[in-house]
Design a protein around this motif. Structure first.
Motif, short mmCIF file in Angstrom:
data_model
loop_
_atom_site.label_atom_id
_atom_site.label_comp_id
_atom_site.label_asym_id
_atom_site.label_seq_id
_atom_site.Cartn_x
_atom_site.Cartn_y
_atom_site.Cartn_z
N ALA A 102 0.83 -1.20 0.00
CA ALA A 102 0.00 0.00 0.00
C ALA A 102 0.87 1.25 0.00
O ALA A 102 0.58 2.22 -0.71
CB ALA A 102 -0.94 -0.01 1.21
N CYS A 103 1.92 1.22 0.80
CA CYS A 103 2.77 2.41 0.87
C CYS A 103 3.54 2.63 -0.43
O CYS A 103 3.80 3.77 -0.83
CB CYS A 103 3.72 2.31 2.06
N GLU A 104 3.90 1.53 -1.07
CA GLU A 104 4.58 1.68 -2.36
C GLU A 104 3.65 2.32 -3.38
O GLU A 104 4.04 3.21 -4.15
CB GLU A 104 5.06 0.32 -2.86
N GLN A 105 2.40 1.89 -3.39
CA GLN A 105 1.46 2.52 -4.32
C GLN A 105 1.23 3.98 -3.96
O GLN A 105 1.12 4.86 -4.81
CB GLN A 105 0.13 1.76 -4.33
N MET A 106 1.18 4.21 -2.64
CA MET A 106 1.00 5.59 -2.20
C MET A 106 2.19 6.43 -2.65
O MET A 106 2.04 7.58 -3.08
CB MET A 106 0.86 5.63 -0.67
#
Lengths: 266, 394, 796
Positions: free
Chosen positions: C563-567
């Motif tokens: 999720a953080c990578e996509q963010m």
């Protein structure tokens, strides 16, 4: 679980407490034993009467031959040496080993003796020290050796309406030797076997007390042979199960060794 | 309800309390001071530890009704306490908590330890913490944290907290406590007291259950009476039941069934078993059986018992063989290894045999034998268990 | 590894993956601001107390509820339309048990709820319970699993032919090796037993059910490890659609497995809340927990091992019984434990011939629930006692024997004889290091010299590997109501640039509010203090099977990283626009998007998207800064952390008292997300393992009555019982997880009974005594010595 309903009275004086007790109410002081029984609904008294904080039970009287403690003195007061000690440090040391500090802050000497648990520290210790209990009822006051007061597991000589008001502990001679050993599965938990030995030659005392027998304490007076100890254990049914016998024999041996200055397990 | 004045975290309040409400519930339910946690409610786990007059105590086995005039301090009340602040920092630094449920009691106990025993070593700390259970941390971080704070206090005079006043915090809790005002719990109508409803005692041979894994006891004795007279005695259920300490028939028996109750007392404890049973007798062989089962409805405990007797002429006298078997189940049984139960239950049988012998010898059964006190089977079981629970109390 | 690289970068050095970041959870818990289920109350709530079966097995003949309890006491007959709890498996031969939330016609264990009573307070509810009487036709109780499968045992589920949920078995190369085994110079046979335990989290189970009429929803606040699973199970039992049920776990005071199931009491409270339209609260008290929830660990093994003269194990044959209790629990079923016995018994050892049969036995005891370590605590005890017995029989050093049988690093990844895919590691090295740390040579020298106080010292070892975070490929074969697969995380950058992370599992001591924030820090460079981890609420979080099986660091950790990578990509896109730089020319560093000239903070980026969208181009991505991303490891057969434990004990032969003098653990948990937290998990697990080894046991009498109803009867280790434990780490990254981390939550609880038991037996070896039953209490030690003494006497 929550306790079943009960009434509670806090009389100001012993004189006011005694009629309430005679009327069937149960005495309570620190409630460290009664509290759990209430919450588990095993004890369902109609009424409780506070006795632990009565001035008469909070007195301490130092005499040449010993100290008379009010029954409401707490384990922590013994541990902290807030009261005089005629035993050369035995009472504070034993108090330190009772349950936990939070319990010792509330639990009282009298409550413990009246509860008469054969595996508790005070009954064994004070029996070995030759303590005398003072019992008070509306119409009489009597004294008796603790040894006779403790009639069996959770069973005492207290009469109806009578309370344990005080405990006299004799002063030991400087030559007195003490050995104490209990085997517990956990720190602060109950003992599975315990023994106390007092040797006080100037006063002519040599006493072995064996506790945690699930019955009346075994008290042996005078200089005993190991055979007589074995006979006493057998007489109390403690040798039928060899694994249990092994424990009691060890605890007695180690307490004796501690009192006579031998062995490592004090 | 008893009226008490009690100081909590520096605020004096007057409250109407039910004597049975313990301090932990009073703090949590009436004052919404929920830092104090309840982990066992029988004085063992230490999660509910608070300060009473400055000294740590179990709030689950302290009762506000008995604490008139006392000063109570909970973890909320230590929000400004400098020693507690040091402990909090040390608990975080040493990872002294995981789920946090034991933590409030642990901090209150830890504060007492570092004040009372500045400079305490690890062994002393482990001993002093023995009454506070933690299931998450293995105590490693807790002991290190307490050790760190105790070490920082090495050389300072010991402060025995027994009776030590604790300053009130500036901020107590989101709930504004009434100062010396009345705090009465919301009007709760006590449930209408209703007598325990005994089930209709309908019992016949078929409805009685077979005893399973009973404790068995036996007695043999001889009475100076002819077998006929003794047999006649055994055909009077009220007489036989009356020989059992604490037992009595609650209705006349028709000779094949009976209803009885039996009271067992131990110190402050009491159980009352009520039930029914059947009677069978074979005059030809001088044998008979009484079987019964009863319930202590308050604890939902059940007892089943069977008494088999056999008479044998022995000259002008009669030899009486009595075999008793019983099984106890439910909460009152869930507290015993039963190891010494058999031993002490033997005393019940002895007392029963003695009463029987006395009655048969013509002395008459005791009109109302005392409830089993000091020799009964339940007593035995309970004693053993109580021992394990309470012998820690000194 | 991403982790290793990132340690060189700005903020991540101190607060990202691999840092011992102080816990975010601590402040509230240290100030008493935690909110546990017992701390909550709702207007008009009623509290429940239960009339529980006083007997272990019987038919209910009649329930007498006095008139004044009308409307306040409820039985199975009142709960019309409520379905029984069913936890089937897809395993062939599995027998299905139906567990009614209140006993219907029969009770099957002492403590089973029969009547629910409601009142304004718990005390009043308990008063009312006392007025109820129930008549039973008592049936013989199966208090012991071996008796329960003996011919003629009373059937607990009467439509079954025998009291067995399932027989699990495995046979690999065993029959084919007969000749080799028959010729083996070393053959040992042992019977090993572990006792029934209570998990005993300090906080009991509890729930409050609310009928929220404004949204036509049932909300169950409950102290659970798996809110989404409880929701599914509850909806099934109550005949609701899942949208109508919300489950929320507040702060939870420890679980260890006990809070990983749908409980009958939860169903009862939910039903009553709907029926009465009032909040219904139930808090399990300690007595209820001990009596009605002693539900784990009880195994019995009969084993034979064959070895060559060098101690190389040639084959292992085992018959195991697992006491699974009266019902199959939702979702794990009655068979997880038995099936794991079969697949895990060889442990980390390379055993060429293997046969095992495990019966999941139905008994009149509370239903078995997987407890920290699940079957592996029993299995490790069993195999390690056997390895030790082989060494003793062969006259060899037990460490050398282990080194000869462990799977070596040169063979990794390795598929074990039961098909376990060991991912990576050096098992022998962990043992060698443990031997070094414990000072084996010095202890042996001391042992030879004897102790002045008459005690005897011994040294014991145990090695295990712990499969954690195993997923679909492992669980689908069991066909239980829950098969883990994908894990998701919701991430939202708030308008002021702080981060909310939403995960569907639940943190109740595992420190995930800290470690998952560290992962966000690792990827986005954001200070963990600026990250909120939201967990435990089905309305706020993506679906998850919850917190169990040492899976959260791998699965939730992986999802948070995704999720953080996509963010990060979305943030960089906006940042690049604001910096007037090409997308590929910007990078994320210390919570700022950095371009060739200048940088912009997450706060400015979030502000722009939410509150100043006029500053973005018309074709800006409308998905914004709120997203859900998922994770599934490429290889989902699980991580295999492993450890060697070594213990030195002193045994007093007279009293049987055992003192642990030293305890060493050499653990490989892969990359440690937060070493302080990992150590905490190991210490805590070890304490529980010591409880299994020496203290904890729920004894039942012959009628199935549980005989420990207080914590004075059921002994939990305290501070005074815990030895100083020393931990050393090896950090072999798992090739299959996002950061190389491995599941380690349960491991500490697996090896202590084996290591301590082996140490006790080493201490007593000269006396001819051996213990093979846990807990190894002073009484059992004395009994073993008495038996040995009698045997020596007889031999004379």
């Amino acid at each position: 679980m929550k306790a079943a309903a009960f009434d509670y009275h806090r009389p100001a004086t012993l004189a006011a407490a005694l009629p309430l007790l005679a009327g069937g109410a149960r005495p309570v002081s620190g409630a460290q034993s009664l509290g759990p029984m209430l919450n588990l609904r095993l004890a369902r008294p109609a009424a409780l009467v506070e006795v632990g904080r009565l001035p008469e039970l909070r007195r301490v009287e130092e005499r040449p031959e010993g100290v008379l403690y009010g029954a409401g003195i707490t384990h922590a007061e013994f541990e902290d040496r807030a009261v005089p000690d005629p035993t050369g440090g035995i009472l504070p040391a034993i108090a330190h080993g009772i349950a936990y500090r939070a319990v010792r802050n509330r639990g009282t000497l009298g409550g413990s003796l009246a509860h008469a648990d054969p595996a508790a520290d005070w009954p064994v210790t004070l029996t070995a020290l030759g303590a005398i209990v003072h019992l008070t009822a509306p119409t009489r006051h009597r004294e008796m050796p603790l040894r006779d007061f403790l009639r069996g597991a959770f069973d005492t000589a207290l009469g109806e309406g009578e309370i344990l008001a005080g405990v006299f502990v004799p002063r030991l001679s400087p030559q007195a030797r003490w050995g104490y050993r209990k085997s517990c599965r956990k720190v602060g938990e109950f003992a599975e076997a315990m023994a106390a030995v007092l040797l006080d030659p100037p006063r002519g005392v040599a006493r072995l007390v064996i506790g945690a027998t699930e019955a009346r304490h075994i008290v042996l007076e005078g200089l005993q042979t190991l055979d007589s100890v074995e006979a006493a254990l057998a007489g109390a049914g403690l040798t039928e199960d060899p694994a249990r016998a092994r424990l009691f024999r060890t605890v007695v041996r180690e307490a004796l060794a501690a009192a006579t200055g031998e062995g490592a397990h004090a | 309800m008893n009226r008490v004045t009690i100081e909590v975290n520096g605020r004096v309040l007057a409250a109407e309390v039910a004597p049975r409400q313990h301090l932990g519930d009073f703090l949590r339910e009436e004052l919404l001071l929920t830092a104090t946690h309840l982990g066992c409610e029988h004085g063992v786990c230490g999660a509910c530890t608070v300060l009473i007059d400055g000294a740590p105590a179990r709030s689950c086995i302290a009762f506000p009704a008995m604490l008139d005039g006392a000063k109570i301090t909970t973890l909320e009340g230590l929000s400004d306490d400098p020693v507690t602040a040091e402990l909090r920092a040390a608990f975080t630094a040493e990872h002294g908590l995981q789920c946090g449920f034991c933590t409030p009691g642990m901090l209150i106990m830890a504060r007492d330890i570092v004040l009372r025993r500045p400079g305490a070593d690890e062994e002393a700390i482990r001993h002093e913490l023995a009454g506070n259970l933690c299931r998450c941390t293995g105590y490693v971080g807790i002991v290190r944290a307490v050790r760190a704070v105790a070490a920082a206090r090495a050389g300072l005079p010991a402060e025995v907290t027994r009776g030590l006043p604790v300053p009130a915090p500036a901020y107590v809790s989101p709930l504004a406590l009434p100062e010396a005002g009345a705090l009465a719990p919301a009007g709760r109508a006590a449930p209408a007291a209703a007598p325990p409803s005994a089930p209709p005692p309908s019992v016949d041979e078929k409805s009685l259950e077979t005893l399973k894994n009973p404790v068995r006891l036996e007695q043999r004795f001889t009475v100076p009476a002819g077998v006929g007279a003794v047999w006649d005695f055994f055909q009077r259920p009220e007489a036989v039941v009356a020989c059992l300490p604490g037992a009595r028939l609650v209705a006349p028996s028709d000779g094949t069934r009976f209803e009885a109750e039996m009271t067992v007392k131990l110190g402050p404890m009491q159980a009352a078993f009520r039930g029914a049973g059947t009677i069978a007798a074979d005059a030809a062989s001088y044998t008979g059986t009484l079987r019964g089962q009863g319930v202590d409805s308050r604890s939902a405990s059940r007892v089943q018992a069977e008494l088999v007797y056999r008479l044998e002429p022995a000259g002008v006298a009669t030899a009486v063989h009595v075999d008793i078997a019983y099984a106890l189940q439910g909460p009152l049984a869930q507290m015993s290894r039963g190891a010494i139960a058999r031993d002490l239950a033997g005393r019940l049988t002895v007392a029963f045999a003695q009463n029987l012998a006395a009655a048969l010898a013509g002395a008459g059964a005791p009109a109302a034998p005392a409830p089993l006190d000091g020799g009964g089977l339940l007593l035995a079981m309970v004693k053993d268990w109580l021992g394990r629970l309470f012998r820690r109390r000194g | 590894m991403a982790a290793a690289d990132s340690r060189l970068k700005g903020e991540a050095v101190s607060r990202g993956v691999g840092a011992s970041v102080p816990r975010k959870e601590d402040a509230r818990l240290l100030e008493g601001r935690g909110r546990f289920i017992g701390d909550m109350r709702f207007p008009g709530q009623l509290e429940a107390a239960f009339y529980r079966a006083p007997i272990a097995h019987g038919r209910i003949r009649a329930i007498h509820i006095p008139p004044h309890l009308a409307g306040r006491a409820f039985t199975h007959a009142d709960m019309v339309g409520v379905k029984d709890i069913l936890a089937k498996t897809g395993l062939p031969g599995f027998r299905v048990s139906a567990q009614p939330s209140l006993a219907a016609d029969k009770v099957r264990f002492a403590g089973e709820p029969i009547v629910m009573v409601l009142a304004a307070t718990r005390a009043e509810a308990e008063d009312l319970v006392e007025a109820i009487t129930v008549e039973f036709e008592e049936l013989p109780a199966n208090h012991d699993m071996l008796g329960a499968v003996a011919p003629g045992a009373a059937l607990i589920h009467e439509d079954w032919p025998e009291n067995v949920f399932l027989v699990s078995q495995a046979e690999k190369n065993f029959e084919a090796s007969r000749a080799v085994l028959d010729a083996a110079p070393v053959k040992v046979t042992r019977t090993v037993r572990t006792s029934r335990q209570c998990m005993a989290p300090l906080e009991g189970k509890g729930c409050i059910a609310l009928h929220e009429r404004h949204v036509e929803q049932l909300t169950l606040w409950t102290s659970t490890q798996m809110p989404h699973i409880v929701r599914s199970g509850l909806a099934e039992c109550l005949g609701l659609e899942e949208r109508q049920v919300r489950v929320v776990a507040p702060d939870v005071g420890g679980g260890f497995g006990w809070k990983g199931l749908l409980q009958p009491e939860e169903v009862c409270c939910a039903w009553a809340a709907l029926r009465l339209d009032r909040p219904i609260k139930w808090l399990e008290d300690r007595r209820e927990h001990l009596i009605a929830a002693a539900n784990c660990r009880e195994h019995h093994y009969e084993m034979t091992a064959w070895a060559d003269a060098e101690g190389r194990i040639l084959g292992l044959d085992a018959l195991a019984h697992v006491d699974a209790g009266a019902y199959s629990v939702y979702p794990f079923s009655a068979c997880l434990e038995g099936a794991q016995v079969v697949s895990n018994l060889p442990g980390p050892y390379d055993i060429p011939a293997y046969r095992c049969r495990a019966l999941s036995v139905c008994s009149n005891k509370p239903p078995i629930v997987p407890y920290r370590g699940v079957a592996r605590t029993g299995v490790c005890t069993a195999i390690e006692f056997m390895v030790e017995a082989v060494a003793r029989e062969a006259g060899l050093d037990p460490v050398e024997v282990r080194l000869r049988n462990l799977v070596g690093p040169e063979r990794m990844p390795f598929r074990s004889i039961t098909g376990k895919d060991f991912d990576m590691g050096d098992y022998p090295e962990s043992l060698r290091r443990a031997r070094e740390m414990i000072g084996d040579a010095a202890v042996r020298a001391r042992q030879a010299g004897g102790e002045a106080d008459g005690r005897r010292i011994g040294i014991g070892y145990a090695v295990y590997c712990e499969q954690g975070a195993h997923g679909t490929s492992v669980y689908h074969g069991w066909g239980i109501p829950m098969v883990p697969g994908f894990e998701q995380c919701g991430a939202r950058l708030t308008p002021d640039g702080t981060l909310e992370i939403r995960v569907g599992n639940q943190s109740h001591g595992q420190s995930m509010e800290t470690t998952l924030a560290q992962i966000a820090c690792e990827i986005l460079g954001i200070d963990p203090a600026k990250v909120n981890v939201v967990h435990g609420d089905t309305a706020l979080t993506p679906y998850s099977t919850g917190t169990w099986g040492s899976r959260s660091a791998v699965m939730a950790g992986g999802a948070v990283a995704s999720a953080c990578e996509q963010m990060a990509e979305r943030v960089k896109a906006i940042g690049a626009h604001l910096l007037q730089a090409p997308r590929e020319a910007v990078r994320l560093e210390a919570a700022r998007v950095v371009g060739p000239q200048g940088s912009v903070s997450l706060r400015e980026i979030a502000h722009t998207f939410y509150r100043a969208p006029q500053n973005l181009p018309a074709d800006a991505n409308p998905d914004g800064l709120d997203l859900v991303a998922g994770y599934r490891p490429a290889v989902d057969t699980g991580t295999f952390s492993y450890a060697s434990h070594a213990a030195v004990v002193a045994v007093a032969p007279g009293t049987g008292e055992v003192e642990i003098l030293d305890y060493v653990i050499v653990e490989d948990g892969g990359v440690l997300l937060n070493p302080m937290v990992v150590d905490g998990q190991i210490y805590g697990g070890t304490a529980q393992g010591i409880g299994t080894a020496l203290y904890e046991e729920m004894v039942y009498d012959a009628n199935g009555q549980p005989l420990a109803s207080t914590l004075a009867d059921y002994l939990l280790p305290g501070a005074g019982e815990m030895p100083p434990v020393r931990i050393a780490h090896m950090e072999t990254p798992s090739p299959n997880t996002r950061f190389g981390q491995k599941g380690i939550g349960e491991g500490g609880a697996i090896a202590p009974p084996a290591a301590i038991g082996n140490a006790i037996n080493d201490a007593l070896a000269g006396l001819g005594a051996e213990l093979t039953t846990c807990p190894m209490t002073p009484r059992r030690v004395r009994e073993a010595l008495v038996r040995a003494g009698a045997a020596a006497e007889a031999a004379r």
